[in-house]
Design a protein around this motif. Structure first.
Motif: not given
Lengths: 309, 249
Positions: A169-175
């Motif tokens: 998994s690579a959950q990146d909200a990017g904020n």
């Protein structure tokens, strides 16, 4: 019933706090699984697999989790956590940062900083800076909990042999992004896990005088702490602060030097096994909680103590 | 740029807390109430950002009984421009607070939301993080420095063992730690002026938020008290006691 413990780790090693959190999870009852989330955290996951009472270790190793950014961790933990009855982390600054986010994403409450487990849905926690203890019952389907680690005896770091499973998994909200860190370097043990703590207060008069305590701390293998008054006066950095608004400690021996014993300080150290107070004011409130009190000028008593150890 | 600051009315931090004899809670009758200290720091930070010319409008919001208007007025006296009180006499738990604030955020569209890291009554340390999660905003918790840089805000956070700085895309949530700033006192002229600033009254129903507390407080007790021990005469006796009686060194 299965419980997901989020491990505390740093630079590939599992932090001792995880052992206390597993202990709290075992008190809740049920299968205890541990999630190690970070970047290059494989060795921490191997260490977690050896911890007593752990049935499975999940490891999510990805650059997105490298700096423990709450935005990214919370997406992963909320996703994985759906299948558990409890999600538990230590009430350190990482757990306090991301876990309420997890609770909100799951639309459940968080029970912060528990000091005792009464049953699978009922817990004790301090409120009003530790001046009262509330017993709280949760009706949520998933209980999201942070644990005051000093309130639970650690489980053994060895003896388990849990399987390690990779979470892809690579959950990146990017904020959000990591910019920099300033971590104090010290050869002394960490304040919250030390067995002996030597703390100074306003009575130390200045930062230079804290060197007197360093001698004692080194001889005893102790961590150094301070009262809020000493931190606010600029004697020492704030990560040394013991108290309700600083670190909560519960060592075997706590030596308070030149500390009057404000309620805010007592809330952070009154769980210590043995408390020693050295203060020239015999009316100082610290003596009301000290097992051994020495009414003396610290500038005489501290060098004497240093020489005698 | 617009800032929303959330403040809470709590027991004054100088008041000695007393647990009710029937163990149902803490006795708040005739007790001095005040703005939560971490919320004062949040208001101060917003005012400083306005003084620097970074912020053009500060909106302050509180949730609680009608008397919580006092804390909103105090914020206005400290430099906030406009106040909102979400009036309710119910107990509002952290997740519901976050949902109410989310409704205000949707209406006000602030670039930055500043809150205290925790309130000194419930000591939860949750609301800012929950609001950030519900609105999808990034968060800078336990802030000791806040620097707005274009459409980003750099937040230096106090963590175990030191400090870490993160860059957040705005809109973002910041929660304050003690060393972020030292709040000012409101001057008398500013207190008078604050009486004329707008204070909007609203309610959870107006914001279409249904309060759904899921935690029940079964009892509240005094903490176990430590007994005072003994006084030792000198350092030699102290060391003897620690070695031979307490056996901790």
């Amino acid at each position: 019933m299965s419980i997901l413990v989020i491990a505390d780790h740093e630079n590939g090693s599992l932090k001792a706090a995880t052992l206390n959190v597993v202990s709290a999870a075992k008190a809740i009852g049920g299968d205890v699984e541990v999630l190690v989330v970070g970047e290059n955290c494989g060795s921490a996951a191997e260490a977690a697999a050896k911890v007593e009472g752990v049935s499975k270790v999940l490891v999510a190793d990805n650059a997105a989790y490298g700096h423990q950014l709450a935005e990214n961790l919370s997406l992963l933990v909320a996703d994985l956590g759906k299948g558990y009855s409890h999600i538990v982390a230590s009430a350190g600054t990482t757990g306090k940062d991301f876990l309420p986010r997890v609770a909100a994403l799951l639309d459940v409450a968080q029970i912060s900083d528990i000091v005792a487990v009464e049953s699978a849905d009922t817990f004790k926690r301090p409120i009003y800076a530790g001046n009262a203890i509330a017993t709280v019952q949760s009706s949520d389907s998933i209980k999201v909990i942070t644990v005051r680690t000093t309130a639970f005896d650690p489980v053994a770091a060895e003896g388990g042999s849990a399987a390690v499973e990779t979470v892809d998994s690579a959950q990146d909200a990017g904020n959000s992004a990591f910019v920099s860190a300033e971590i104090a370097k010290s050869d002394r043990p960490e304040l919250t896990s030390a067995t002996i703590v030597v703390s100074g207060g306003r009575g130390m008069q200045n930062g230079e005088n804290f060197k007197m305590l360093e001698g004692i701390a080194d001889k005893l293998g102790a961590a150094m702490g301070a009262s809020r008054a000493a931190v606010d006066a600029g004697f020492v950095p704030n990560d040394m602060q013991v108290g309700q608004t600083g670190k909560i400690v519960a060592p075997n021996l706590y030596i308070a030097v030149g500390i009057s014993g404000a309620i805010q300080h007592l809330a952070g150290m009154s769980g210590s096994k043995v408390i020693v107070a050295i203060n020239k004011d015999e009316e100082a409130p610290i003596f009301q909680v000290a097992d051994y009190g020495l009414v003396a000028d610290l500038f005489e008593a501290v060098p004497e103590l240093d020489a005698a150890l | 740029m617009k800032v929303l600051v959330a403040v809470k009315r709590v027991i004054d931090y100088n008041v000695k807390v007393r647990v009710k004899p029937d163990n149902t809670g803490v006795d708040l009758t005739n007790v001095k109430m005040a703005m939560n200290p971490f919320c004062e720091i949040a208001v101060e930070e917003a005012v400083r950002l306005k003084e620097k010319g970074v912020v053009s409008e500060i909106v302050v919001v509180s949730i609680g009984p009608k008397v919580a208007q006092e804390q909103v007025r105090t914020s206005l006296a400290l430099g906030a421009d406009r106040g909102i009180l979400i009036e309710t006499d119910e107990e509002v738990q952290a997740l519901d607070v976050a949902k109410l604030l989310k409704a205000v955020v949707e209406k006000e569209q602030p670039n930055l939301v500043i809150l205290g890291k925790q309130s000194i009554d419930s000591d939860n340390n949750q609301t800012g993080q929950m609001l950030a999660a519900l609105t999808g905003m990034p968060q800078g918790t336990f802030a000791s420095e806040v620097a707005v840089d274009g459409d980003k805000v750099n937040v230096t956070r106090e963590i175990d063992g030191g400090l870490v700085t993160v860059a957040l895309n705005m809109p973002a949530v910041v929660t304050t730690d003690l060393r972020l700033n030292e709040p000012r006192y409101a001057s008398l002229p500013n207190i008078m002026k604050a009486k004329k600033k707008p204070l909007e009254m609203t309610s959870p129903a107006d914001l279409s938020v249904e309060l759904k507390p899921s935690l029940t407080t079964l009892k509240v007790e005094e903490p176990a008290t430590r007994q005072a021990g003994i006084k030792v005469a000198d350092v030699a006796e102290l060391i003897d006691k620690l070695k031979n009686e307490a056996k901790v060194i």
